[in-house]
Design an enzyme around this catalytic site. Structure first.
Site, short mmCIF file in Angstrom:
data_model
loop_
_atom_site.label_atom_id
_atom_site.label_comp_id
_atom_site.label_asym_id
_atom_site.label_seq_id
_atom_site.Cartn_x
_atom_site.Cartn_y
_atom_site.Cartn_z
CB CYS A 2 -0.87 0.19 1.33
SG CYS A 2 -1.88 -1.47 1.43
NE ARG A 27 5.05 1.35 -1.48
CZ ARG A 27 5.64 1.30 -0.55
NH1 ARG A 27 6.72 1.42 -0.59
NH2 ARG A 27 4.94 0.74 0.52
CD1 TRP A 73 -0.24 -5.90 -3.22
CD2 TRP A 73 -0.18 -6.77 -1.09
NE1 TRP A 73 0.20 -7.17 -3.17
CE2 TRP A 73 0.20 -7.76 -1.83
CE3 TRP A 73 -0.46 -6.90 0.22
CZ2 TRP A 73 0.33 -8.64 -1.40
CZ3 TRP A 73 -0.05 -8.13 0.66
CH2 TRP A 73 0.45 -9.01 -0.01
N GLY A 98 -0.77 -0.94 6.66
CA GLY A 98 -0.66 -1.92 7.91
C GLY A 98 -1.65 -2.78 8.17
CD GLU A 476 16.88 -14.37 -6.02
OE1 GLU A 476 16.38 -14.91 -4.97
OE2 GLU A 476 16.67 -13.24 -6.36
CE LYS A 480 14.21 -12.59 -8.77
NZ LYS A 480 14.60 -11.54 -7.34
CD GLU A 483 10.14 -12.51 -7.76
OE1 GLU A 483 9.34 -11.86 -6.92
OE2 GLU A 483 11.15 -12.50 -7.75
CG HIS A 499 15.91 -38.85 -0.97
ND1 HIS A 499 16.38 -40.33 -0.59
CD2 HIS A 499 17.22 -38.39 -1.04
CE1 HIS A 499 17.56 -40.38 -0.35
NE2 HIS A 499 18.21 -39.13 -0.85
CE LYS A 596 11.94 -3.31 -5.25
NZ LYS A 596 12.62 -4.50 -5.70
C1 F6R Z 1 11.71 -11.01 -4.70
C2 F6R Z 1 11.70 -10.09 -3.66
C3 F6R Z 1 11.25 -10.48 -2.47
C4 F6R Z 1 12.13 -9.66 -1.28
C5 F6R Z 1 11.57 -9.68 0.10
C6 F6R Z 1 12.22 -9.01 1.13
O1 F6R Z 1 12.13 -10.72 -6.00
O2 F6R Z 1 11.92 -9.05 -4.03
O3 F6R Z 1 11.35 -11.85 -2.16
O4 F6R Z 1 13.44 -10.10 -1.58
O5 F6R Z 1 10.25 -9.59 -0.08
O6 F6R Z 1 12.20 -7.54 0.86
P1 F6R Z 1 13.44 -6.62 1.41
O7 F6R Z 1 14.52 -7.03 0.86
O8 F6R Z 1 12.75 -5.33 1.08
O9 F6R Z 1 13.19 -6.88 2.91
#
Ligand code: F6R
Length: 601
Positions: A2, A27, A73, A98, A476, A480, A483, A499, A596
């Site tokens: 948000c 975001r 959001w 929040g 990772e 990537k 997502e 397994h 974000k």
């Molecule tokens: C994935 C991604 C998220 C962030 C996670 C933590 O591409 O960006 O998994 O890494 O939400 O966010 P931060 O680093 O802002 O604490």
């Protein structure tokens, strides 16, 4: 997640609020709304979906000078117009970031007092709480103060009260909120980018503080409702990062910035000598154990960090997901350093883990990108990565910069712990110098990764496998991919597949196998052969040319000191994910359901 923006001043507020909301768009959100005073009454307009939908309903020329806006959001209640903010109950209209955790308790009390609710949100309950207290107190500041003691959970509020047309109120606990001033009026915002077009002067509100904002005056009250003086910060950068500079997506642009981000981050702490590391990291020496705590990709950098620090500095490292760590029994003591990793510095679970460690008297250190963010402010030690503003929801350049910091920490601790000797140190330093060019070259090779993406993008599931540090990178790579492309993808330790999971491998199932750790390459190759024998389409990622025919595609990683290699290995995985998502016509920079900065737990 948000976003909040508000403006009161001599200029019309609607264009400024919409501009601010658009600056926060990256975001992630699913509805948007605005409320403002017009002819002494509050008007509210909101709409499901993108800000563009809301804009169609607005008159940008409206004689309105005091208003609030929000991108939502969804947390409580689905993403629709009714649940969108602002919410109005009685004399109050509010926007909220929040979660009010005790909202159902408060809601029942309010229902018993005759309040009726239209939405499924905790925000409407908060709004009714303000209205209910105000009926008794008849004083806005006192009302907000009393309400702040009733709410459990996190909040940042922008508040209008119909009895006071010339003031905008704001308050926060845990969720970030700033108050900014310009020559022609004052702003509130959840994040700096929202106001950068207008001013770079801002105040960070702390927990339980309340701000009373008038056209030409800002008054901040502490948790006892006493007026306090707040420091005015100046944001040094610009929001120029918000331009794509000819790239089709922010994600692609940010991937291409990684050589510079690496240099900026490394050069900030390292001038080619061990003394510079000593100057910046000497406080690390006294710890014999490390806990790394983070979420998502930042957690994955922690896993790489663990591999490097354990291998090269012989220091035990425990890596935990913040949402688990904050509630579990922790076995830390005064010899433990808790490292929090967060791009945004606002992730609610990581912040809570930090606070827990601090409450228990444990030393904390944060690796953060956003200057002045909550985690950066609250941690005892802060190491900033120099990634600049990251707009794409899927992190790339911040992840790489976090890896760079973990490499530096492992080098420093390894040297301190006498695990890295002078001659090896000299080799590492030479390789560090080569890195920006190698990063650039690896990115420049994008067409070969794109060709592979073109062959696998239609698959329903894609596996990643690796051992040790290569497993951390697999996680990772897999995150990537899933997502941004919405293709189901899971990462496994290469030896674990047989397994159970190997039953999912069918003819042509893509398996991306990463093998850069020379001690484990042979073992991983054996596991690759197991999936190959079951029809997998193997994409082999390694720094060693394969000597046998067990793969379908090969991605060569330039050999460099293993302390630095993961920084190169992740790049093809980022670009592969990008192209798979592009071929599937996905909204790459703003994947569905994602935000974000995750400021709720
Ligand atoms: C994935 C991604 C998220 C962030 C996670 C933590 O591409 O960006 O998994 O890494 O939400 O966010 P931060 O680093 O802002 O604490």
């Amino acid at each position: 997640m948000c976003g909040i923006i508000g403006f009161i001043g001599r200029d019309k507020c609607i264009p400024k609020i919409i501009h601010g909301l658009e600056a926060l768009e990256y975001r992630g959100y699913d509805s948007a709304g605005i409320a403002y005073f017009k002819d002494g009454k509050i008007e509210t307009i909101k709409e499901e979906g993108k800000i563009a939908n809301l804009k169609k309903l607005l008159n940008f020329n409206e004689d309105a000078y005091n208003g609030i806006g929000h991108t939502r959001w969804a947390t409580h209640g689905e993403a629709n117009k009714t649940n969108a903010h602002p919410h109005t109950v009685g004399k109050f209209t509010i926007v909220h970031n929040g979660i009010i955790e005790n909202y159902s308790e408060l809601k029942n009390e309010l229902i018993n007092k005759g309040y009726k609710f239209k939405s499924a949100t905790d925000t409407e309950v908060a709004c009714a709480t303000f209205d209910d207290i105000y009926k008794e107190e008849k004083d806005i500041l006192k009302t907000l103060h009393i309400a702040s003691q009733k709410f459990r959970g996190s909040y940042a509020f922008g508040i209008l009260c119909s009895d006071d047309t010339s003031t905008l109120y704001a308050m926060r606990n845990t969720s970030p909120l700033i108050v900014a001033s310009a020559a022609y009026g004052n702003f509130i915002a959840s994040d700096v980018p929202a106001i950068l077009e207008f001013t770079n002067k801002y105040i960070l509100l702390d927990d339980y503080e309340i701000a009373k904002i008038e056209s030409d005056k800002i008054t901040v009250y502490d948790k006892d409702l006493q007026v306090i003086n707040k420091k005015i910060n100046t944001f040094a950068g610009t929001f120029a990062a918000a331009a794509k500079n000819g790239y089709e997506h922010f994600m692609l642009k940010e991937i291409h910035e990684q050589d510079k981000v690496f240099s900026d981050t490394i050069n900030f702490y390292f001038d080619g000598t061990i003394d510079s590391l000593e100057k910046n990291f000497s406080f690390l020496k006294k710890f014999s154990k490390i806990d790394i705590v983070a979420c998502g990709s930042a957690y994955h950098t922690g896993l790489v960090g663990k591999s490097l620090i354990e291998e090269y500095a012989n220091t035990p490292v425990n890596v935990e997901v913040a949402s688990e760590y904050r509630y579990k029994k922790c076995f830390y003591d005064k010899n433990t350093l808790v490292i929090l990793v967060s791009q945004s510095g606002e992730t609610a679970d990581t912040l809570a883990a930090l606070r827990k460690a601090k409450e228990d008297g444990i030393t904390t250190m944060a690796i953060v990108n956003v200057i002045g963010s909550s985690i950066a402010r609250e941690a005892e030690h802060v190491i900033y990565i120099k990634a600049g503003c990251e707009i794409a929801v899927a992190t790339t350049k911040a992840y790489l910069a976090q890896l760079a910091i973990f490499s530096l920490l492992a080098i420093y601790l390894g040297y301190q712990n006498k695990c890295i000797k002078e001659d090896e140190l000299a080799k590492i330093f030479t390789d560090l110098e080569k890195m920006p060019k190698l990063i650039k070259d690896t990115i420049a090779n994008y067409e070969s990764y794109f060709n592979i993406a073109d062959k696998i993008y239609q698959n329903k599931q894609i596996f990643f496998i690796g051992r040790g540090i290569d497993y951390a990178l697999s996680m990772e790579g897999s995150l990537k991919l899933k997502e941004i492309s919405y293709i189901n993808s899971v990462a496994y330790q290469a030896g674990e597949l047989k397994h159970g999971t190997i039953s999912l491998i069918e003819k042509n199932t893509p398996v991306i196998a990463i093998a850069t750790d020379k001690n484990l390459i042979e073992k991983t190759i054996s596991n690759i052969k197991e999936v190959k024998a079951r029809g997998a389409y193997v994409i082999y990622v390694s720094n060693e040319e394969p000597k046998e025919d067990f793969y379908d595609e090969f991605i060569k990683i330039t050999k460099i000191h293993p302390l630095l290699e993961s920084i190169l290995t992740i790049i093809p995985l980022q670009l592969l994910a990008y192209k798979v998502a592009k071929n599937n016509k996905c909204d790459i920079d703003k994947p569905r359901n994602l935000a974000k900065s995750v400021t709720v737990e």
